[in-house]
Design a protein around this motif. Structure first.
Motif, mmCIF file in Angstrom:
data_model
loop_
_atom_site.group_PDB
_atom_site.id
_atom_site.type_symbol
_atom_site.label_atom_id
_atom_site.label_comp_id
_atom_site.label_asym_id
_atom_site.label_seq_id
_atom_site.Cartn_x
_atom_site.Cartn_y
_atom_site.Cartn_z
ATOM 1 N N ASP A 233 0.751 -1.293 -0.020
ATOM 2 C CA ASP A 233 0.062 0.110 -0.034
ATOM 3 C C ASP A 233 0.920 1.281 0.036
ATOM 4 N N ALA A 234 1.795 1.065 -0.778
ATOM 5 C CA ALA A 234 2.869 2.313 -0.830
ATOM 6 C C ALA A 234 3.007 2.775 -2.287
ATOM 7 N N ASP A 235 2.192 2.121 -3.218
ATOM 8 C CA ASP A 235 2.458 2.533 -4.699
ATOM 9 C C ASP A 235 1.851 3.831 -4.964
ATOM 10 N N SER A 236 2.339 4.405 -6.296
ATOM 11 C CA SER A 236 1.623 5.708 -6.237
ATOM 12 C C SER A 236 0.258 5.877 -6.577
ATOM 13 N N ALA A 237 -0.424 4.638 -6.954
ATOM 14 C CA ALA A 237 -1.938 4.839 -7.368
ATOM 15 C C ALA A 237 -2.496 4.746 -5.803
ATOM 16 N N SER A 238 -2.212 3.853 -5.006
ATOM 17 C CA SER A 238 -2.766 3.879 -3.685
ATOM 18 C C SER A 238 -2.483 5.326 -2.957
ATOM 19 N N LEU A 239 -1.406 6.052 -3.079
ATOM 20 C CA LEU A 239 -1.095 7.136 -2.526
ATOM 21 C C LEU A 239 -1.967 8.259 -3.135
ATOM 22 N N ASP A 240 -2.112 7.983 -4.587
ATOM 23 C CA ASP A 240 -3.249 8.980 -5.205
ATOM 24 C C ASP A 240 -4.388 8.993 -4.713
ATOM 25 N N ALA A 241 -4.874 7.895 -4.439
ATOM 26 C CA ALA A 241 -6.234 7.791 -3.927
ATOM 27 C C ALA A 241 -6.353 8.118 -2.642
ATOM 28 N N GLU A 242 -5.262 7.951 -1.675
ATOM 29 C CA GLU A 242 -5.332 8.346 -0.154
ATOM 30 C C GLU A 242 -5.328 9.807 -0.235
ATOM 31 N N GLN A 243 -4.498 10.643 -1.231
ATOM 32 C CA GLN A 243 -4.438 11.909 -1.264
ATOM 33 C C GLN A 243 -6.071 12.741 -1.605
ATOM 34 N N VAL A 244 -6.570 12.059 -2.633
ATOM 35 C CA VAL A 244 -8.012 12.458 -2.919
ATOM 36 C C VAL A 244 -8.929 12.249 -1.494
ATOM 37 N N ALA A 245 -8.791 11.138 -1.073
ATOM 38 C CA ALA A 245 -9.791 11.067 0.234
ATOM 39 C C ALA A 245 -9.254 11.992 1.240
ATOM 40 N N ALA A 246 -8.219 12.126 1.391
ATOM 41 C CA ALA A 246 -7.577 13.211 2.577
ATOM 42 C C ALA A 246 -8.011 14.808 2.155
ATOM 43 N N GLU A 247 -7.963 14.971 0.815
ATOM 44 C CA GLU A 247 -8.514 16.372 0.239
ATOM 45 C C GLU A 247 -9.970 16.517 0.515
ATOM 46 N N ALA A 248 -10.642 15.515 0.305
ATOM 47 C CA ALA A 248 -12.275 15.593 0.648
ATOM 48 C C ALA A 248 -12.495 15.615 2.080
ATOM 49 N N SER A 249 -11.761 14.975 2.922
ATOM 50 C CA SER A 249 -11.640 14.988 4.541
ATOM 51 C C SER A 249 -11.665 16.511 4.857
ATOM 52 N N VAL A 250 -10.597 17.068 4.249
ATOM 53 C CA VAL A 250 -10.326 18.436 4.601
ATOM 54 C C VAL A 250 -11.271 19.314 4.267
ATOM 55 N N GLY A 251 -11.943 19.369 3.041
ATOM 56 C CA GLY A 251 -13.000 20.162 2.469
ATOM 57 C C GLY A 251 -14.450 20.003 3.432
ATOM 58 N N LEU A 252 -14.621 18.946 3.730
ATOM 59 C CA LEU A 252 -15.755 18.455 4.754
ATOM 60 C C LEU A 252 -15.592 19.161 6.133
ATOM 61 N N ALA A 253 -14.241 18.949 6.774
ATOM 62 C CA ALA A 253 -13.707 19.631 8.044
ATOM 63 C C ALA A 253 -14.009 21.107 7.957
ATOM 64 N N GLU A 254 -13.755 21.836 6.839
ATOM 65 C CA GLU A 254 -13.679 23.206 6.750
ATOM 66 C C GLU A 254 -15.061 23.556 6.689
ATOM 67 N N GLN A 255 -15.810 22.903 6.003
ATOM 68 C CA GLN A 255 -17.361 23.220 5.890
ATOM 69 C C GLN A 255 -18.214 23.093 7.369
ATOM 70 N N GLU A 256 -17.715 22.217 7.914
ATOM 71 C CA GLU A 256 -18.450 21.903 9.404
ATOM 72 C C GLU A 256 -17.780 22.830 10.235
ATOM 73 N N LEU A 257 -16.409 23.271 10.206
ATOM 74 C CA LEU A 257 -16.083 24.217 10.977
ATOM 75 C C LEU A 257 -16.779 25.692 10.876
ATOM 76 N N ALA A 258 -16.848 25.873 9.580
ATOM 77 C CA ALA A 258 -17.634 27.244 9.216
ATOM 78 C C ALA A 258 -19.055 27.146 9.824
ATOM 79 N N ARG A 259 -19.629 26.017 9.592
ATOM 80 C CA ARG A 259 -21.249 25.993 10.193
ATOM 81 C C ARG A 259 -21.150 26.073 11.688
ATOM 82 N N MET A 260 -20.414 25.377 12.183
ATOM 83 C CA MET A 260 -20.108 25.473 13.654
ATOM 84 C C MET A 260 -19.897 26.916 14.221
#
Length: 502
Positions: A233-260
């Motif tokens: 789980d350290a090849d380029s494809a898996s890390l790219d997918a993990e990066q997309v998921a991490a960016e999505a988590s950051v986006g949701l967390a920013e929206q939730e913080l703004a709402r709070m």
């Protein structure tokens, strides 16, 4: 430096002039006088002086600075005192470099004052030799009592001294720095080494010439690639997918913080809920940063591996990997050391701790090497620090010096005994380290008895300060020791038949 004149009178059993330059009359007991001034050493050989008879003298004159023969000037032999007129005898030229051979004809018998005056351009040197007897007859001269030479004296002639790397010096008190002994270890500076380890299991791949032990590397240089093992789980494809998921988590967390923040402003949620939203955003951002860093290490998809870069410039002290080798996470691959500065860490024993509050330098010798390394603070070394905590296990205190541009022979983890200079000075008798020889388990020096006669002297040594070493026993103030060329005198003692004149 002002030297006190040293006068030595000996019975001349093996005269330097045993040939063309020697005193002429061998029927009479011969004698020699050695005298030193601030500038020159005089070694004078002569037969007893007899009123009304000519006597040839052989005067060897040496410049103390550089210990080389006098090569120019004139010499006056002066007899005075004893209620008789002053008698002066002059010779304008040297017989050969370092040797004058004046002939004198004393007119008056009795006790006279003898002195020799050397005149060279810009300088006049006077050797005051004190009282000497001018005998009234040859019979009186033959029966006169003469000083006896001592057993075991070693002959080493002026011509040999002048041709060799030779020097004598007076024994007198000198200022010496106090020091203490402590075991020491060479290690890299705090920011002067870096270990590159495998971050994941995989294979080591080269990008060109594979690094070797002792290679110099630059900061940022790619040493090799680490290709992660399949399924880790350290090849380029898996890390790219993990990066997309991490960016999505950051986006949701920013929206939730703004709402709070909006609800908290309306006093619809508590402050605690707002802080939880902020913490969730920081966690998401941290995950994203981690993925970004791993992708940066992995490099481009074409390379298919993690770049192993040198974080500092230096020398490869260890290379534990090989091209194509399989490694596990945490395995050491490369050890880089910056040798522009090394640290010497000394462990000072508890009883000596009070003496190292302000050390002035450190000196040591490497095992198996004769050369001594001597570092003064501000002259190739600086003090990193003196510990404030005594190790309860070995009851010692660390004192660390940084050595600038250290000798290539110094190695990491090398151990030896060092002397830490405490910065306190004291007066002591000392000799150059070149004066001391180890002979039959004893430390010995060679003392000048007369200009061409030396004596072996066992000594007990103390502390060393730079190129000088303290003498605790065996020498007295005012004696003259062979500072350079002691080995030649030792050889003269071992093979006297080969140490002939000139």
């Amino acid at each position: 430096m002002r030297l006190t004149g040293l006068l030595l009178v000996t019975l001349l059993l093996t005269a330097c002039g045993n040939g063309a330059d020697g005193p002429g009359d061998r029927a009479l007991p011969q004698q020699s006088v050695t005298h030193l001034t601030d500038h020159t050493e005089l070694f004078l050989e002569f037969a007893p002086l007899i009123a009304g008879e000519r006597t040839a003298l052989v005067a060897h004159l040496t410049w103390l600075d550089g210990y080389r023969p006098v090569t120019e000037g004139r010499l006056d032999v002066v007899l005075s005192g004893g209620s008789a007129p002053v008698e002066r005898f002059r010779i304008e030229t040297l017989r050969r470099p370092g040797i004058f051979r004046p002939t004198i004809l004393p007119r008056e018998a009795g006790e006279r004052q003898l002195k020799l005056e050397l005149t060279v351009p810009g300088l006049e040197v006077t050797h005051e030799l004190g009282t000497i007897m001018v005998h009234p007859s040859r019979q009186a001269a033959a029966t006169a009592r003469m000083p006896r030479s001592r057993e075991g004296e070693i002959g080493f002639f002026k011509e040999q001294q002048w041709q060799a790397d030779f020097m004598i010096e007076v024994i007198r008190p000198r200022s010496m720095a106090s020091s203490i002994s402590a075991p020491a270890t060479i290690r890299a500076a705090a920011n002067g080494e870096f270990i590159i380890a495998a971050s994941v299991p995989g294979l080591v791949r080269s990008t060109g010439r594979f690094p070797s032990l002792g290679d110099e590397v630059e900061a940022g240089q790619i040493l090799a690639m680490l290709v992660p093992r399949t399924g880790m789980d350290a090849d380029s494809a898996s890390l790219d997918a993990e990066q997309v998921a991490a960016e999505a988590s950051v986006g949701l967390a920013e929206q939730e913080l703004a709402r709070m923040e909006r609800l908290h402003g309306e006093q619809a949620v508590s402050l605690r809920r707002l802080e939880e939203a902020r913490a969730e955003l920081e966690v998401a951002r941290s995950r994203l940063r981690s993925v970004d860093q791993r992708l940066a290490q992995l490099g481009s998809a074409g390379q298919g591996g993690i770049e192993l870069r040198a974080p500092i410039a230096g020398i490869l002290a260890r290379v534990s990997a090989a091209r194509g080798a399989a490694v596990e996470a945490g395995d050491l691959l490369f050890h880089i050391v910056d040798r522009s500065e090394l640290w010497l860490e000394a462990q000072v024993a508890e009883p000596d701790v009070t003496h190292v509050a302000t050390p002035a330098g450190v000196a040591f010798e490497l095992p198996g090497a004769d050369e001594r390394f001597d570092f003064k603070l501000g002259q190739g070394a600086r003090l990193v620090g003196v510990g404030q905590w005594i190790d309860p296990a070995n009851r010692s205190l660390p004192v660390i010096f940084a050595l600038e541009n250290p000798d290539p022979r110094l190695r990491i983890n090398q151990r030896f005994q060092a002397r830490i200079q405490t910065g306190q000075a004291r007066s002591a008798l000392s000799v150059p380290t070149t004066a001391v020889l180890r002979d039959a388990g004893q430390d010995v020096v060679y003392v000048m008895v007369s200009g061409e006669s030396f004596s072996r002297r066992p000594v007990r040594l103390g502390h060393r300060d730079g190129d000088r070493i303290e003498v605790l026993e065996g020498l007295a103030e005012g004696e003259w020791v062979v500072g350079r060329g002691a080995m030649l005198v030792r050889l003269a003692a071992a093979t006297p038949e080969t140490m002939g004149h000139g």
